[in-house]
Design a protein around this motif. Structure first.
Motif, PDB file in Angstrom:
ATOM      1  N   THR A   2      -0.585  10.015   5.546  1.00  8.52           N
ATOM      2  CA  THR A   2       0.814  10.074   6.231  1.00  8.52           C
ATOM      3  C   THR A   2       1.196  11.454   6.553  1.00  8.52           C
ATOM      4  OG1 THR A   2       1.215   7.926   5.129  1.00  8.52           O
ATOM      5  CG2 THR A   2       2.745   8.935   6.594  1.00  8.52           C
ATOM      6  N   ARG A 158      12.281  -0.349   1.069  1.00 11.19           N
ATOM      7  CA  ARG A 158      10.758  -1.151   0.723  1.00 11.19           C
ATOM      8  C   ARG A 158      10.781  -2.435   1.394  1.00 11.19           C
ATOM      9  NH1 ARG A 158      11.647   1.903  -4.184  1.00 11.19           N
ATOM     10  NH2 ARG A 158      13.599   1.065  -4.692  1.00 11.19           N
ATOM     11  N   ARG A 161       9.848  -1.883   4.985  1.00  8.05           N
ATOM     12  CA  ARG A 161       8.316  -1.336   5.005  1.00  8.05           C
ATOM     13  C   ARG A 161       7.273  -2.548   4.806  1.00  8.05           C
ATOM     14  NH1 ARG A 161       6.460   1.394   8.187  1.00  8.05           N
ATOM     15  NH2 ARG A 161       7.324   3.319   7.739  1.00  8.05           N
ATOM     16  N   ASN A 162       7.877  -3.554   3.629  1.00  2.00           N
ATOM     17  CA  ASN A 162       6.933  -4.849   3.430  1.00  2.00           C
ATOM     18  C   ASN A 162       7.022  -5.636   4.563  1.00  2.00           C
ATOM     19  OD1 ASN A 162       6.274  -4.203   0.896  1.00  2.00           O
ATOM     20  ND2 ASN A 162       7.791  -5.242  -0.138  1.00  2.00           N
ATOM     21  N   THR A 165       4.645  -4.312   7.330  1.00  2.00           N
ATOM     22  CA  THR A 165       3.187  -4.320   6.736  1.00  2.00           C
ATOM     23  C   THR A 165       2.761  -5.849   7.119  1.00  2.00           C
ATOM     24  OG1 THR A 165       3.851  -2.470   5.091  1.00  2.00           O
ATOM     25  CG2 THR A 165       1.404  -3.862   5.036  1.00  2.00           C
ATOM     26  N   ASN A 170       3.679  -1.081  12.925  1.00  7.72           N
ATOM     27  CA  ASN A 170       3.342   0.401  12.277  1.00  7.72           C
ATOM     28  C   ASN A 170       4.666   1.343  12.818  1.00  7.72           C
ATOM     29  OD1 ASN A 170       2.554   2.746  10.906  1.00  7.72           O
ATOM     30  ND2 ASN A 170       1.134   3.195  12.307  1.00  7.72           N
ATOM     31  N   ILE A 173       9.848   4.581   9.711  1.00 10.75           N
ATOM     32  CA  ILE A 173      11.345   4.276   9.113  1.00 10.75           C
ATOM     33  C   ILE A 173      11.742   5.785   8.822  1.00 10.75           C
ATOM     34  CG2 ILE A 173      12.397   3.391   6.998  1.00 10.75           C
ATOM     35  CD1 ILE A 173      10.353   1.229   6.619  1.00 10.75           C
ATOM     36  N   GLY A 191       8.530   4.255   1.411  1.00 11.78           N
ATOM     37  CA  GLY A 191       7.941   3.816   2.822  1.00 11.78           C
ATOM     38  C   GLY A 191       8.543   4.499   3.972  1.00 11.78           C
ATOM     39  N   THR A 193       8.930   7.459   6.607  1.00 17.30           N
ATOM     40  CA  THR A 193       8.211   8.597   7.303  1.00 17.30           C
ATOM     41  C   THR A 193       8.831   9.657   7.885  1.00 17.30           C
ATOM     42  OG1 THR A 193       7.823   7.004   8.958  1.00 17.30           O
ATOM     43  CG2 THR A 193       6.008   6.814   7.398  1.00 17.30           C
TER      44      THR A 193
END
Ligand code: DX5
Ligand code: ZN
Length: 225
Positions: A2, A158, A161-162, A165, A170, A173, A191, A193
């Motif tokens: 990443t 989190r 992100r969960n 996913t 995609n 965050i 999570g 980016t």
């Protein structure tokens, strides 16, 4: 691997010389320019509006990451896009119809994203995720720079992100508020980016090094740490 992006907030720049404050981000290796627009209504403070974005557009090729802390952002998104914004994010509860606002931004050829203050849950707004180019999680209450990072906001990162996913989405965050060399790794692990940083970059003795550390690179050599 990443790639983590850093978006220094010009709220901590020099308001008498914003051009230089933005050129400095390029020199230091920042990835985006975070522009905090406050209207004195959604938040107490007032900062700047479209003329600043148009002026900065002339001095940098870096993407302008415009964070609208304004009530009914739908009234102004078109003007911000025309001024040269590359990404426009707005607080979900500030908009009468956030999905319509997102679609409006994106229909103008700009990236659109949603923002969550610490007291606004992601639950109930999941339907916006697959039409968002960015999800910004505030790690302080929006309104001013230089506040302390609220660690509990990483639970929201989190959870988002969960969710993304699970849905095979995609979406980047972004985190904003009190981000520094000490908490950046925890943000990335949760999570995030895209890391916004105002004071920790502009007040650093070595802003280029601080940006590399926030990017998850070794501060001195540019190698992954
Ligand atoms: C807060 C703004 C942030 C702020 C970040 O309302 O959205 O972008 O400028 O500044 P620091 O990194 O100093 O908290
Ligand atoms: Zn911001």
């Amino acid at each position: 691997m990443t790639k983590y992006l850093v978006s220094p907030s010009i709220l901590s720049g020099d308001f008498a010389d914003m051009g230089s404050s933005v050129k400095a981000i390029e020199r230091w290796g920042g990835d985006l320019v975070h522009c905090d627009v406050m209207d004195g209504v959604y938040v107490k403070n007032l900062t700047f509006g479209m003329p600043m974005i148009a002026a900065l557009r002339k001095v940098t090729t870096l993407p302008l990451d415009v964070h609208l802390m304004i009530t009914e952002p739908e009234r102004y998104v078109e003007e911000f896009v025309k001024a040269g914004a590359d990404i426009v994010t707005f607080h979900v509860e500030a908009s009468k119809d956030p999905l319509k606002t997102l679609r409006k931004i994106r229909s103008l050829g700009c990236k659109g994203g949603i923002v969550f203050n610490p007291d606004i849950p992601f639950e109930g707004y999941e339907y916006l995720a697959d039409e968002s180019d960015m999800i910004l999680v505030m790690s302080v209450y929006a309104g001013k720079g230089g506040q302390s990072f609220i660690p509990e906001t990483l639970d929201k990162v989190r959870a988002i992100r969960n969710y993304l996913t699970q849905k095979g989405l995609n979406v980047p965050i972004e985190i904003d508020g009190g981000v520094n060399e000490q908490n950046a790794a925890a943000c990335r692990e949760a999570g995030v980016t895209v890391l916004v940083a105002g004071s920790s970059v502009y007040k650093s003795d070595d802003p280029a090094r601080t940006i590399r550390i926030l990017q998850g690179l070794n501060g001195s050599s540019g190698q992954e740490s």
